[in-house]
Design a protein around this motif. Sequence first.
Motif, PDB file in Angstrom:
ATOM      1  N   ASN A  40       0.438  -3.235  -7.256  1.00 15.80           N
ATOM      2  CA  ASN A  40      -0.173  -3.105  -8.579  1.00 15.80           C
ATOM      3  C   ASN A  40      -1.698  -3.071  -8.495  1.00 15.80           C
ATOM      4  OD1 ASN A  40       2.345  -3.119  -9.819  1.00 15.80           O
ATOM      5  ND2 ASN A  40       2.373  -5.349 -10.019  1.00 15.80           N
ATOM      6  N   SER A  41      -2.273  -3.833  -7.569  1.00 11.55           N
ATOM      7  CA  SER A  41      -3.733  -3.809  -7.398  1.00 11.55           C
ATOM      8  C   SER A  41      -4.203  -2.438  -6.944  1.00 11.55           C
ATOM      9  CB  SER A  41      -4.160  -4.881  -6.388  1.00 11.55           C
ATOM     10  OG  SER A  41      -3.843  -6.174  -6.854  1.00 11.55           O
TER      11      SER A  41
ATOM     12  N   ASN B 255     -11.598  -3.365  -2.940  1.00 11.37           N
ATOM     13  CA  ASN B 255     -11.455  -3.816  -4.332  1.00 11.37           C
ATOM     14  C   ASN B 255     -10.023  -4.252  -4.641  1.00 11.37           C
ATOM     15  OD1 ASN B 255     -14.166  -3.246  -4.902  1.00 11.37           O
ATOM     16  ND2 ASN B 255     -13.697  -1.111  -5.374  1.00 11.37           N
ATOM     17  N   ALA B 256      -9.051  -3.509  -4.113  1.00 12.14           N
ATOM     18  CA  ALA B 256      -7.664  -3.809  -4.423  1.00 12.14           C
ATOM     19  C   ALA B 256      -7.191  -5.090  -3.738  1.00 12.14           C
ATOM     20  CB  ALA B 256      -6.764  -2.646  -4.010  1.00 12.14           C
ATOM     21  N   MET B 257      -7.739  -5.399  -2.558  1.00 16.70           N
ATOM     22  CA  MET B 257      -7.279  -6.546  -1.793  1.00 16.70           C
ATOM     23  C   MET B 257      -7.981  -7.841  -2.177  1.00 16.70           C
ATOM     24  SD  MET B 257      -4.850  -5.500  -0.050  1.00 16.70           S
ATOM     25  CE  MET B 257      -4.621  -7.004   0.848  1.00 16.70           C
ATOM     26  N   LEU B 258      -8.847  -7.789  -3.178  1.00 16.40           N
ATOM     27  CA  LEU B 258      -9.600  -8.983  -3.567  1.00 16.40           C
ATOM     28  C   LEU B 258      -8.674 -10.143  -3.917  1.00 16.40           C
ATOM     29  CD1 LEU B 258     -12.212 -10.428  -4.380  1.00 16.40           C
ATOM     30  CD2 LEU B 258     -11.989  -9.373  -6.635  1.00 16.40           C
TER      31      LEU B 258
ATOM     32  N   ILE C 180       0.845  -1.211   0.000  1.00 13.20           N
ATOM     33  CA  ILE C 180       0.000   0.000   0.000  1.00 13.20           C
ATOM     34  C   ILE C 180       0.876   1.255   0.000  1.00 13.20           C
ATOM     35  CG2 ILE C 180      -1.693   1.306   1.334  1.00 13.20           C
ATOM     36  CD1 ILE C 180      -2.818  -1.351   2.327  1.00 13.20           C
ATOM     37  N   ARG C 181       1.883   1.252   0.853  1.00 13.22           N
ATOM     38  CA  ARG C 181       2.777   2.414   0.920  1.00 13.22           C
ATOM     39  C   ARG C 181       3.500   2.627  -0.406  1.00 13.22           C
ATOM     40  NH1 ARG C 181       6.181   5.159   4.563  1.00 13.22           N
ATOM     41  NH2 ARG C 181       7.002   6.899   3.329  1.00 13.22           N
ATOM     42  N   LYS C 182       3.931   1.541  -1.054  1.00  8.40           N
ATOM     43  CA  LYS C 182       4.614   1.659  -2.335  1.00  8.40           C
ATOM     44  C   LYS C 182       3.674   2.189  -3.420  1.00  8.40           C
ATOM     45  CE  LYS C 182       7.254  -1.720  -3.719  1.00  8.40           C
ATOM     46  NZ  LYS C 182       8.458  -0.931  -4.010  1.00  8.40           N
ATOM     47  N   ALA C 183       2.389   1.798  -3.348  1.00  5.48           N
ATOM     48  CA  ALA C 183       1.426   2.300  -4.332  1.00  5.48           C
ATOM     49  C   ALA C 183       1.181   3.788  -4.149  1.00  5.48           C
ATOM     50  CB  ALA C 183       0.119   1.524  -4.212  1.00  5.48           C
ATOM     51  N   ILE C 184       1.083   4.228  -2.894  1.00  2.00           N
ATOM     52  CA  ILE C 184       0.843   5.651  -2.616  1.00  2.00           C
ATOM     53  C   ILE C 184       2.024   6.498  -3.083  1.00  2.00           C
ATOM     54  CG2 ILE C 184       0.485   7.345  -0.777  1.00  2.00           C
ATOM     55  CD1 ILE C 184      -0.930   5.154   0.804  1.00  2.00           C
TER      56      ILE C 184
ATOM     57  N   ASP D 247       4.287   5.759  -5.430  1.00  2.00           N
ATOM     58  CA  ASP D 247       4.804   5.137  -6.649  1.00  2.00           C
ATOM     59  C   ASP D 247       5.790   6.060  -7.365  1.00  2.00           C
ATOM     60  OD1 ASP D 247       4.975   3.249  -8.753  1.00  2.00           O
ATOM     61  OD2 ASP D 247       3.582   4.467  -9.941  1.00  2.00           O
ATOM     62  N   GLY D 248       6.968   5.493  -7.680  1.00  2.00           N
ATOM     63  CA  GLY D 248       8.003   6.246  -8.378  1.00  2.00           C
ATOM     64  C   GLY D 248       8.915   7.044  -7.485  1.00  2.00           C
ATOM     65  N   SER D 249       8.633   7.079  -6.184  1.00  2.00           N
ATOM     66  CA  SER D 249       9.469   7.845  -5.263  1.00  2.00           C
ATOM     67  C   SER D 249      10.742   7.073  -4.914  1.00  2.00           C
ATOM     68  CB  SER D 249       8.683   8.161  -3.981  1.00  2.00           C
ATOM     69  OG  SER D 249       8.405   6.957  -3.279  1.00  2.00           O
ATOM     70  N   ARG D 250      11.606   7.713  -4.140  1.00  2.00           N
ATOM     71  CA  ARG D 250      12.831   7.050  -3.718  1.00  2.00           C
ATOM     72  C   ARG D 250      12.517   5.856  -2.812  1.00  2.00           C
ATOM     73  NH1 ARG D 250      17.381  10.966  -1.542  1.00  2.00           N
ATOM     74  NH2 ARG D 250      17.046  11.693  -3.697  1.00  2.00           N
ATOM     75  N   PHE D 251      11.505   6.010  -1.946  1.00  2.00           N
ATOM     76  CA  PHE D 251      11.098   4.898  -1.076  1.00  2.00           C
ATOM     77  C   PHE D 251      10.656   3.691  -1.904  1.00  2.00           C
ATOM     78  CE2 PHE D 251       7.598   2.597   0.950  1.00  2.00           C
ATOM     79  CZ  PHE D 251       8.189   2.178   2.132  1.00  2.00           C
ATOM     80  N   ASP D 252       9.880   3.924  -2.938  1.00  2.00           N
ATOM     81  CA  ASP D 252       9.407   2.835  -3.791  1.00  2.00           C
ATOM     82  C   ASP D 252      10.578   2.152  -4.486  1.00  2.00           C
ATOM     83  OD1 ASP D 252       7.562   1.228  -5.250  1.00  2.00           O
ATOM     84  OD2 ASP D 252       7.796   2.572  -6.963  1.00  2.00           O
ATOM     85  N   THR D 253      11.572   2.911  -4.888  1.00  2.00           N
ATOM     86  CA  THR D 253      12.706   2.342  -5.622  1.00  2.00           C
ATOM     87  C   THR D 253      13.554   1.447  -4.737  1.00  2.00           C
ATOM     88  OG1 THR D 253      12.774   4.278  -7.084  1.00  2.00           O
ATOM     89  CG2 THR D 253      14.741   2.885  -6.985  1.00  2.00           C
TER      90      THR D 253
END
Length: 374
Positions: free
Chosen positions: A257-258, A289-292, A163-167, A169-175
Motif C-alpha cells: 500500500n505504501s 519514501n514508501a519504506m519510511l 514491492i512485487r505486489k504493488a508493481i 497490482d490487480g494481477s493474478r500474482f497479486d491475487t
Amino acid sequence: MLAYILRRVLLMIPTLFGIMLVSFVVVQFAPGGPVERIIAQLQQGADSSATARISGSAGGDFSATSQSQPGGGAMEGGSSKYRGAQGLDPKFIKQLEAQFGFDKPAPERFVRMLWNYLRFDFGKSYFRDVSILQLIKEKLPVSISLGLWMTLLSYLISIPLGIRKAISDGSRFDTWTSAIVIIGYAIPGFLFAILLIILFGEGSSLAPFFPLRGLVSDTFATLPWYAKALDYARHLTLPILSMALGAFATSTLLTKNSFLDEIRKQYVLTARMKGLTETQVLYGHVFRNAMLIVIAGFPGAFISAFFAGSLLIETVFSLDGLGLLSFESIVNRDYAVVFSTLYIFSLLGLFVNLLSDLVYTWVDPRIDFETREV
C-alpha cells in the motif's frame, strides 16, 4: 530534537509508574501467593503444581472454598488467613511472611520495590536460589534468537513481496499471493508448529532432520564451528518458521500500500517523463519514501517478537526463553520475577517507541516531531 527526546524521557517516568502501580494493585487482590504456595507444598496430598494452582480443584487458587485476600492469602476458618495453615507453627508463618516481605503494608512494599528497581536492584527469585538478572541472562539467548531471526526473515520476505505486489497490482500474482498471506496469518503458529513436528521433526517418517528440543545439542561445545552453525540452524528452523508464518502478512500489505500511494504521486510521473527507467524510478525515488513506515517500525517489530508471541512456540519446542519464564513466574506466584520482568520489559518498550520515532527522522529528515511538522 534534544528537547523532544528529553520530553519523551521524562514522560516515561509517570508511564512506568502507572504500569507498575496498576499491576501491583491487581496482584494484591489475586488469590494465592508465595506463602500460600509454600504451605500447600508442606501439606500432605496438596497439589501445588502450576496447573493445579490455577485450576478449580480443591487445592487450586480458584477453588470454590477459597476467598481472595490482599497480599496473596485466602481465608479458611480458624485464625490463619492462609488455606491449609492450621497445624503449622504461627511463628513459621510469620517467618514466611517476613521472607517474602508480606509482613509490611502494601504501600511500603510498593515504594521499596520502586526504589530498588530505580537502582536496578531486582533481588532474587522467591523459589530459585539465583538472582533475577542471572535468570534473565540465562533465558536471553533463546528469546534473542527467536526474535531476531523471525523479524529478519519476515522483513526479507515481506519487503520484496510487497514491492512485487504493488508493481503487479490487480494481477493474478497479486491475487493468489494475497490469499496465501491471509491464510498464513489466520493459521495459529502453534498449530503450524505441531504440523512441522509431525512432518519434519525427529521421529517422523517423512524427513526426521530437525531436533525438537533446546536451542543447541548437548555436544554443541565439542563441535567445530561449521557444525555448530548447522546445529544451531537445525534447532531454530522449525520454531522460526512457525513464528514467521503470519508475521510478514501485515508488513507485506503495508509495503504494498505504501508503494501504491507513492507510485501515483506527481513526482513519479515527472521522473518517468525525464526518461528514467522503471527500476530507477522505483528504487531511486519511490523506495525511500514508501519504506519510511516499514523501516521505522522495525524496532517495534523486533521488540514485539522478542518479548511476546513466543510462549506457545517455546513450550512446543521445549525452548526455555523469557516468555516461558514470565508465564511460569505468574502461575507460580514468583512475584519478584513477575514485577522485575514487567519493569524491564516496560522500560525497554518505552525506549523502543522513542527509537522508532527517531528512526523516522533518520529515514526522512523532513519530519520534525518537535514542531509537529513534516
